[in-house]
Write a protein that holds these residues in place. Structure first.
Motif, PDB file in Angstrom:
ATOM      1  N   ASP A  61       0.981  -1.368  -0.499  1.00  0.00           N
ATOM      2  CA  ASP A  61      -0.026   0.390  -0.142  1.00  0.00           C
ATOM      3  C   ASP A  61       0.799   0.907   0.467  1.00  0.00           C
ATOM      4  O   ASP A  61       0.299   2.161  -0.849  1.00  0.00           O
ATOM      5  CB  ASP A  61      -0.835  -0.007   1.252  1.00  0.00           C
ATOM      6  CG  ASP A  61      -2.055  -0.953   1.211  1.00  0.00           C
ATOM      7  OD1 ASP A  61      -2.036  -1.561   0.303  1.00  0.00           O
ATOM      8  OD2 ASP A  61      -1.946  -2.013   2.050  1.00  0.00           O
ATOM      9  N   LEU A  62       1.758   1.424   0.519  1.00  0.00           N
ATOM     10  CA  LEU A  62       2.776   2.479   1.172  1.00  0.00           C
ATOM     11  C   LEU A  62       3.228   2.669  -0.523  1.00  0.00           C
ATOM     12  O   LEU A  62       3.486   3.700  -0.120  1.00  0.00           O
ATOM     13  CB  LEU A  62       3.382   2.544   1.961  1.00  0.00           C
ATOM     14  CG  LEU A  62       2.517   2.090   3.814  1.00  0.00           C
ATOM     15  CD1 LEU A  62       3.908   1.676   4.714  1.00  0.00           C
ATOM     16  CD2 LEU A  62       1.924   2.897   4.192  1.00  0.00           C
ATOM     17  N   GLU A  63       4.012   2.017  -1.149  1.00  0.00           N
ATOM     18  CA  GLU A  63       4.749   1.850  -2.509  1.00  0.00           C
ATOM     19  C   GLU A  63       4.025   2.594  -3.237  1.00  0.00           C
ATOM     20  O   GLU A  63       4.400   3.289  -4.225  1.00  0.00           O
ATOM     21  CB  GLU A  63       5.297   0.191  -2.981  1.00  0.00           C
ATOM     22  CG  GLU A  63       6.388  -0.446  -1.722  1.00  0.00           C
ATOM     23  CD  GLU A  63       6.811  -1.497  -2.735  1.00  0.00           C
ATOM     24  OE1 GLU A  63       6.068  -2.030  -2.917  1.00  0.00           O
ATOM     25  OE2 GLU A  63       7.879  -1.744  -1.765  1.00  0.00           O
ATOM     26  N   LYS A  64       2.466   2.681  -2.789  1.00  0.00           N
ATOM     27  CA  LYS A  64       1.727   3.604  -3.932  1.00  0.00           C
ATOM     28  C   LYS A  64       2.422   4.975  -4.342  1.00  0.00           C
ATOM     29  O   LYS A  64       1.731   5.536  -5.501  1.00  0.00           O
ATOM     30  CB  LYS A  64       0.162   2.889  -4.225  1.00  0.00           C
ATOM     31  CG  LYS A  64      -0.246   1.473  -3.986  1.00  0.00           C
ATOM     32  CD  LYS A  64      -1.086   0.662  -3.945  1.00  0.00           C
ATOM     33  CE  LYS A  64      -1.404  -0.460  -4.273  1.00  0.00           C
ATOM     34  NZ  LYS A  64      -2.903  -0.313  -4.210  1.00  0.00           N
ATOM     35  N   CYS A  65       2.476   5.474  -3.056  1.00  0.00           N
ATOM     36  CA  CYS A  65       1.987   6.967  -2.891  1.00  0.00           C
ATOM     37  C   CYS A  65       3.960   7.004  -2.289  1.00  0.00           C
ATOM     38  O   CYS A  65       4.356   6.374  -1.928  1.00  0.00           O
ATOM     39  CB  CYS A  65       1.382   7.248  -1.895  1.00  0.00           C
ATOM     40  SG  CYS A  65      -0.477   7.246  -2.427  1.00  0.00           S
ATOM     41  N   ARG A  66       4.150   8.782  -2.970  1.00  0.00           N
ATOM     42  CA  ARG A  66       5.666   9.043  -2.286  1.00  0.00           C
ATOM     43  C   ARG A  66       5.332   9.534  -0.848  1.00  0.00           C
ATOM     44  O   ARG A  66       6.593   9.836  -0.814  1.00  0.00           O
ATOM     45  CB  ARG A  66       6.276   9.680  -3.597  1.00  0.00           C
ATOM     46  CG  ARG A  66       6.088   8.865  -4.388  1.00  0.00           C
ATOM     47  CD  ARG A  66       7.157   9.687  -5.661  1.00  0.00           C
ATOM     48  NE  ARG A  66       8.116  10.283  -5.202  1.00  0.00           N
ATOM     49  CZ  ARG A  66       8.818  11.153  -5.830  1.00  0.00           C
ATOM     50  NH1 ARG A  66       8.094  12.151  -6.393  1.00  0.00           N
ATOM     51  NH2 ARG A  66       9.524  11.558  -5.467  1.00  0.00           N
ATOM     52  N   MET A  67       4.059   9.964  -0.412  1.00  0.00           N
ATOM     53  CA  MET A  67       4.119  11.063   0.298  1.00  0.00           C
ATOM     54  C   MET A  67       3.599  10.315   1.668  1.00  0.00           C
ATOM     55  O   MET A  67       1.919   9.934   1.540  1.00  0.00           O
ATOM     56  CB  MET A  67       3.387  12.325   0.444  1.00  0.00           C
ATOM     57  CG  MET A  67       3.540  13.090   2.087  1.00  0.00           C
ATOM     58  SD  MET A  67       5.062  13.379   2.479  1.00  0.00           S
ATOM     59  CE  MET A  67       4.490  13.669   4.053  1.00  0.00           C
ATOM     60  N   ILE A  68       3.863  10.009   2.787  1.00  0.00           N
ATOM     61  CA  ILE A  68       2.904   9.158   4.271  1.00  0.00           C
ATOM     62  C   ILE A  68       2.696  10.119   5.451  1.00  0.00           C
ATOM     63  O   ILE A  68       4.123  10.904   5.534  1.00  0.00           O
ATOM     64  CB  ILE A  68       3.508   8.270   3.986  1.00  0.00           C
ATOM     65  CG1 ILE A  68       3.696   7.386   2.818  1.00  0.00           C
ATOM     66  CG2 ILE A  68       2.735   7.329   5.463  1.00  0.00           C
ATOM     67  CD1 ILE A  68       4.842   6.320   3.051  1.00  0.00           C
ATOM     68  N   ALA A  69       2.195  10.245   6.143  1.00  0.00           N
ATOM     69  CA  ALA A  69       2.204  10.933   7.022  1.00  0.00           C
ATOM     70  C   ALA A  69       1.131  10.403   8.427  1.00  0.00           C
ATOM     71  O   ALA A  69       0.215   9.702   7.462  1.00  0.00           O
ATOM     72  CB  ALA A  69       1.864  12.344   7.128  1.00  0.00           C
TER      73      ALA A  69
END
Length: 707
Positions: free
Chosen positions: A190-198
């Motif tokens: 899931d996290l590899e799909k987006c470049r910004m995580i908070a």
């Protein structure tokens, strides 16, 4: 000759750009990380990997232990680390305001007492924050949503975990692209799909919130309760760290305060090559301190997204090796030591000032104990500068702090009263004023290390200023400079004296208003002070029209400094350059209004106003009733030195104008008077003592009669 011109040009350039003369060569530009300004005023950089911002509200460096917080301990141990000043608008910052500031990229507040961020409403894979437009349309937070809007405009996907993260990543409509309530709901895929995580880790701060508000006491939880909350927060952070993709740059931030006392919080940046380094930012000009808006700029820069010109933060920088948890713990402890005694210090200073004027009034009327009154006046004037000089010594406790100040106080007083100049009426004045002016000038030239964590300066956890010339230091610097040049003009009257006042005064004004001092209101106040002093000394008339023109000239000069600063890259601008940008965007009126309200608030300060009232009352009474009030001390000082009279009037002009144009208000005038008036009395007493010593005795008079 050509080489000398080049050297002078380099030195002048250093002054205008804010680089100390003794802090090493200017930083080299890194062409790979810095691009030209885009048409929209943004800064663009090359795209890199992925960024994860983990916000643990209330976290400070004393919380991290291997036993209670193993995940956060390991993260910080492999990162560049520093102190985070979380101040937004009020004295303390709640989680709502902390995350809102990350969203806006500038200091922001919801506008009323606050606690936790609002709970988002799930909509499909994303979420919406209820009544989000209230922040922009009603609360005046026009920059809210800047981070989320920038990511969306750049086509960058973002994932928010928890309410605070949703607030930080929401666009200007309050919409969040992807939202999860817990890190247990996401996987590495899931996290590899987006470049910004908070992610909002609120387990530490939640027990402090009562009625959705921060408590009004410094520490609401017992040590055991706080350790339990820390374990929960560490477990949640560990759950995300366990599934983060390997190429993720991780930002750890203690995004808010947890009680009624502000603290320096945790800031950490994990990326290749950062381990063991200090973490700071150009926004503070400190290698180990950053501010909340720096998180916004850092995240966008790491992602290669344009940083809007409204973002006041700059990318965090990993600096020198040698960063330790203990060093950052001491930084907060030092700030707390200073903060806990600051109110008592100013109360004691006000009491000493009032007692001195009362005793001086009684003793001078009776012409008693003149040497002791002169010594007391000199010592009282020497007290303010000791709050800066003590930072030349190592200290961390109240005993070391006040012991160091006492040692400097004794040394300066002894120097002023024990040297051969003590026989000259202006001798003590020249020493004390000169030491004060030179101390602050040297501090500006070497990076303003003496003003940080000083009673008269500023403290990082308060967030008002991190470098340059503070408002109270400006009052002391201007007064010390004007009185020192007064002593020079007395010793060398005529053109040399006038040149000293104009030349040294202008040099001090440039130090304060350039990138070194970054003092906006100080320049506006200093220019009329210098001009009035020079005009009076030259025998010219000073009118209200001329005074107004001098103030306008000060405004023009400081706006010139501000414009020069505004032309620099966004990540090198100080608040002077940003003010020009706020003028162009229409935000300057809000800034001016806040500063006006802050200035008016100081007029009721119980520690500052007694100094102003008593000093002014004594000075006015001494001028109107010289024999009754001070046994002619003040007129004697002015008769002995017309230059001193000019310098004192110039000091009062700078103090009054400075009070009106600075948000510190009464603090500016009170500190100018606290330095100038005692030195004036010391000079007048010196004149009277010399007259009495030179008066003929009874035997001499009889001998003359016999002749």
């Amino acid at each position: 000759m050509r080489r000398a011109v080049v050297v002078l040009a380099v030195l002048l350039g250093q002054l205008l750009t804010g680089q100390g003369l003794f802090t090493g060569a200017a930083r080299a530009e890194d062409g790979a990380d810095r691009m030209a300004r885009a048409e929209d005023g943004a800064v663009r950089v090359a795209q890199t990997g992925r960024v994860a911002l983990i916000g643990v509200s209330g976290l400070h460096w004393n919380d991290l232990t291997q036993a209670d917080t193993p995940n956060l301990w390991d993260l910080a141990s492999s990162s560049a680390i520093g102190s985070l000043s979380v101040r937004t608008v009020g004295n303390v910052t709640c989680p709502y305001d902390g995350w809102l500031t990350v969203s806006a990229g500038t200091r922001s507040a919801v506008g009323y007492g606050c606690g936790a961020p609002p709970m988002p409403e799930q909509q499909g894979a994303g979420a919406v924050i209820p009544d989000y437009r209230y922040l922009i349309d009603v609360a005046g937070q026009r920059n809210a949503g800047t981070l989320g809007e920038s990511l969306k405009a750049a086509g960058q996907c973002s994932i928010a975990i928890g309410p605070g993260a949703a607030l930080g990543l929401a666009d200007r409509q309050g919409a969040v692209q992807q939202y999860h309530a817990s890190p247990l709901q996401v996987t590495t895929a899931d996290l590899e799909k987006c470049r910004m995580i908070a992610m909002d880790v609120d387990d530490l701060i939640r027990p402090y919130l009562t009625g959705d508000r921060l408590p009004k006491e410094p520490e609401f939880l017992t040590p055991a309760q706080r350790r339990q909350a820390l374990r929960l927060a560490d477990a949640k952070a560990g759950a995300l760290l366990a599934v983060l993709p390997a190429d993720t740059t991780v930002l750890l931030a203690g995004l808010s305060d947890h009680g009624s006392v502000p603290h320096l919080r945790v800031a950490a940046l994990r990326e290749p090559g950062a381990e063991g380094r200090l973490l700071g930012a150009a926004s503070t000009r400190r290698e180990d301190i950053s501010i909340l808006p720096d998180l916004t700029s850092t995240a966008l820069t790491k992602l290669g997204v344009a940083v809007p010109s409204t973002v006041v933060g700059v990318p965090m920088q990993a600096g020198e090796h040698g960063a330790t948890f203990e060093r950052l713990q001491r930084a907060d402890a030092t700030a707390q030591t200073m903060r806990s005694a600051k109110g008592q210090y100013f109360t004691a200073l006000a009491v000493l000032q009032v007692l001195f004027y009362v005793l001086a009034f009684l003793l001078l009327r009776r012409r008693k104990q003149l040497p002791w009154v002169r010594a007391a006046a000199t010592a009282l004037a020497a007290l303010p500068v000791t709050s800066f000089l003590v930072n030349l010594l190592p200290w961390s406790t109240h005993l070391e702090l006040f012991g160091g100040m006492l040692a400097w106080w004794a040394a300066i007083t002894a120097l002023a009263l024990a040297g051969p100049w003590r026989r000259r009426p202006l001798g003590p004045l020249a020493v004390v004023a000169g030491v004060t002016a030179l101390t602050l000038a040297g501090d500006l030239l070497t990076g303003t290390t003496l003003q940080l964590n000083s009673f008269m300066g500023f403290s990082a956890e308060q967030g008002a200023r991190y470098f340059g010339l503070g408002n109270i230091p400006f009052a002391l610097f201007a007064t010390g400079t004007l009185l020192t040049t007064t002593a020079i003009a007395h010793r060398w009257p005529g053109k040399i004296g006038l040149a000293a006042i104009v030349g040294l005064g202008a040099a001090a004004m440039v130090l304060g208003g350039s990138g070194l001092g970054s003092d906006f209101g100080g320049v506006i106040a200093f220019v009329p002070g210098i001009a009035v002093t020079a005009l009076i000394l030259a025998g010219r008339r000073v009118s209200l029209m001329k005074l107004a023109l001098f103030c306008v000239a000060g405004g023009v000069i400081v706006m010139t400094f501000a414009w020069i600063n505004y032309l620099k890259p966004a990540n090198e601008q100080t608040h002077l350059g940003r003010f020009v940008g706020q003028v162009l965007t229409g935000e300057a009126l809000d800034v001016i209004w806040r500063k006006l309200m802050a200035m008016l608030g100081t007029l009721l300060n119980p520690n500052l106003m007694p100094i102003v009232i008593v000093a002014v009352a004594f000075l006015v009474y001494a001028m109107l009733r010289p024999e009754q009030a001070s046994a002619g001390v003040v007129p004697a000082a002015f008769e002995h030195s017309p230059a001193l009279r000019a310098g004192l009037i110039g000091t009062l002009v700078s103090g009054v104008v400075g009070m009106l144009v600075n948000d510190s208000g009464a603090a500016v005038l009170s500190m100018a008077l606290a330095l100038a008036v005692p030195l004036l009395l010391a000079t007048g007493i010196g004149v009277i003592m010399r007259r009495e010593q030179s008066a003929p005795g009874v035997g001499e008079k009889l001998a003359r009669v016999a002749k």
